[in-house]
Every structure is written in structure tokens, then in C-alpha cells.
Design a protein around this motif. Structure first.
Motif, short mmCIF file in Angstrom:
data_model
loop_
_atom_site.label_atom_id
_atom_site.label_comp_id
_atom_site.label_asym_id
_atom_site.label_seq_id
_atom_site.Cartn_x
_atom_site.Cartn_y
_atom_site.Cartn_z
N PRO A 82 -30.21 -7.38 40.22
CA PRO A 82 -31.66 -7.19 40.14
C PRO A 82 -32.47 -8.42 40.54
O PRO A 82 -33.54 -8.30 41.09
CB PRO A 82 -31.89 -6.84 38.68
CG PRO A 82 -30.73 -7.43 37.95
CD PRO A 82 -29.57 -7.41 38.91
N ALA A 83 -31.98 -9.60 40.27
CA ALA A 83 -32.74 -10.82 40.57
C ALA A 83 -32.19 -11.46 41.83
O ALA A 83 -31.00 -11.38 42.11
CB ALA A 83 -32.64 -11.80 39.41
N PRO A 84 -33.06 -12.10 42.62
CA PRO A 84 -32.56 -12.80 43.81
C PRO A 84 -31.65 -13.96 43.42
O PRO A 84 -31.88 -14.64 42.43
CB PRO A 84 -33.82 -13.29 44.50
CG PRO A 84 -34.95 -12.99 43.62
CD PRO A 84 -34.49 -12.17 42.48
N GLY A 85 -30.64 -14.17 44.23
CA GLY A 85 -29.71 -15.27 43.98
C GLY A 85 -30.24 -16.59 44.48
O GLY A 85 -31.28 -16.68 45.14
N LYS A 86 -29.49 -17.64 44.16
CA LYS A 86 -29.88 -18.99 44.56
C LYS A 86 -29.95 -19.12 46.08
O LYS A 86 -30.87 -19.74 46.61
CB LYS A 86 -28.91 -20.00 43.97
CG LYS A 86 -29.25 -21.44 44.26
CD LYS A 86 -28.37 -22.41 43.51
CE LYS A 86 -26.92 -22.20 43.82
NZ LYS A 86 -26.04 -23.26 43.27
N GLY A 87 -29.00 -18.53 46.79
CA GLY A 87 -29.01 -18.60 48.25
C GLY A 87 -30.20 -17.89 48.86
O GLY A 87 -30.77 -18.35 49.86
N GLN A 88 -30.60 -16.78 48.27
CA GLN A 88 -31.76 -16.05 48.77
C GLN A 88 -33.04 -16.85 48.59
O GLN A 88 -33.88 -16.92 49.49
CB GLN A 88 -31.87 -14.70 48.07
CG GLN A 88 -30.74 -13.76 48.43
CD GLN A 88 -30.74 -12.51 47.59
OE1 GLN A 88 -31.14 -12.52 46.43
NE2 GLN A 88 -30.28 -11.42 48.18
N ILE A 89 -33.18 -17.49 47.45
CA ILE A 89 -34.36 -18.32 47.19
C ILE A 89 -34.37 -19.52 48.14
O ILE A 89 -35.41 -19.85 48.72
CB ILE A 89 -34.39 -18.79 45.72
CG1 ILE A 89 -34.47 -17.59 44.78
CG2 ILE A 89 -35.52 -19.77 45.47
CD1 ILE A 89 -35.73 -16.80 44.88
N TRP A 112 -36.35 -7.26 47.44
CA TRP A 112 -37.12 -6.87 48.63
C TRP A 112 -38.33 -7.77 48.85
O TRP A 112 -38.71 -8.05 49.98
CB TRP A 112 -37.56 -5.41 48.55
CG TRP A 112 -36.50 -4.47 48.97
CD1 TRP A 112 -35.74 -3.69 48.17
CD2 TRP A 112 -36.05 -4.23 50.31
NE1 TRP A 112 -34.84 -2.97 48.91
CE2 TRP A 112 -35.01 -3.28 50.22
CE3 TRP A 112 -36.40 -4.72 51.55
CZ2 TRP A 112 -34.34 -2.82 51.34
CZ3 TRP A 112 -35.73 -4.25 52.66
CH2 TRP A 112 -34.71 -3.31 52.56
N PHE A 113 -38.95 -8.23 47.77
CA PHE A 113 -40.13 -9.09 47.92
C PHE A 113 -39.79 -10.41 48.63
O PHE A 113 -40.43 -10.74 49.63
CB PHE A 113 -40.79 -9.34 46.56
CG PHE A 113 -42.01 -10.20 46.65
CD1 PHE A 113 -43.17 -9.71 47.24
CD2 PHE A 113 -41.99 -11.49 46.19
CE1 PHE A 113 -44.29 -10.50 47.35
CE2 PHE A 113 -43.11 -12.29 46.30
CZ PHE A 113 -44.26 -11.80 46.87
N PRO A 114 -38.77 -11.19 48.17
CA PRO A 114 -38.45 -12.41 48.92
C PRO A 114 -37.91 -12.10 50.32
O PRO A 114 -38.10 -12.89 51.25
CB PRO A 114 -37.41 -13.13 48.07
CG PRO A 114 -37.04 -12.22 46.98
CD PRO A 114 -38.02 -11.10 46.93
N ALA A 115 -37.26 -10.95 50.49
CA ALA A 115 -36.78 -10.58 51.83
C ALA A 115 -37.96 -10.36 52.77
O ALA A 115 -37.93 -10.78 53.92
CB ALA A 115 -35.92 -9.33 51.76
N GLY A 116 -39.02 -9.73 52.28
CA GLY A 116 -40.22 -9.52 53.09
C GLY A 116 -40.93 -10.83 53.42
O GLY A 116 -41.37 -11.05 54.55
N VAL A 117 -41.03 -11.71 52.43
CA VAL A 117 -41.65 -13.02 52.65
C VAL A 117 -40.85 -13.81 53.67
O VAL A 117 -41.40 -14.42 54.59
CB VAL A 117 -41.78 -13.79 51.32
CG1 VAL A 117 -42.20 -15.23 51.56
CG2 VAL A 117 -42.76 -13.10 50.39
#
Length: 89
Positions: A10-17, A66-71
Motif C-alpha cells: 500500500p505504501a511507496p517503497g524507499k526506491g520509489q520515493i 499511483w500518486f508518486p508514479a504520476g508525479v
């Protein structure tokens, strides 16, 4: 784990951030510097962040991914535009 064997993240991982922050940092660097070492360091940061973005956001699940993916997607286009503008100027 679901019946298909997938674990919900459910939460973005460290690599995604880090991928999104790297893209935003590259956009910030390239917006201020259009030549010299800072430009090339920003370009290198952006290329690494785009590759990290492609690896980390292969299949986002849930709004929190999806939010950080869009950003990151928008930041990747900003990075590409600024990089090409600086190279062609």
C-alpha cells in the motif's frame, strides 16, 4: 498475500520515493544551470532517476503508489524537455 500470490504494497517503497526525488532534483538543477559541470551532473542525476523510475514503478498498486508514479511521470517529461532545450540552445 492474495490468492494469486501477490503481496499488497500500500505504501511507496524507499526506491520509489528516491526515484521521484531524483527526478525533481534533476529538474531543479537543469532549470538553473544550462551549461558546465552542474548541467552534466543534473543530467546524470536525471538519467539515473528515470531508469530507477522505470524499475520501481513497473506496476503501482493503490493510490499511494499511483500518486508518486504520476508525479514522477510528469517530472520525467519536465527533465527531458529541459535537457533537450539546454542541449539545442
Amino acid at each position: 498475500m492474495s490468492a494469486t500470490g501477490e503481496t499488497a504494497r500500500p505504501a511507496p517503497g524507499k526506491g520509489q520515493i528516491l526515484a521521484v526525488l531524483g527526478l525533481l532534483a534533476a529538474v531543479a538543477i537543469l532549470s538553473a544551470h544550462h551549461e558546465g559541470l552542474p548541467f552534466w551532473l543534473g543530467a546524470l542525476t536525471g538519467v539515473v532517476a528515470v531508469l530507477g523510475y522505470l524499475v520501481c514503478f513497473d506496476s503501482p498498486r493503490g493510490i499511494w503508489q499511483w500518486f508518486p508514479a504520476g508525479v514522477g511521470f510528469c517530472a520525467a517529461f519536465l527533465f527531458a524537455g529541459q535537457f533537450l532545450t539546454a542541449l539545442l540552445a
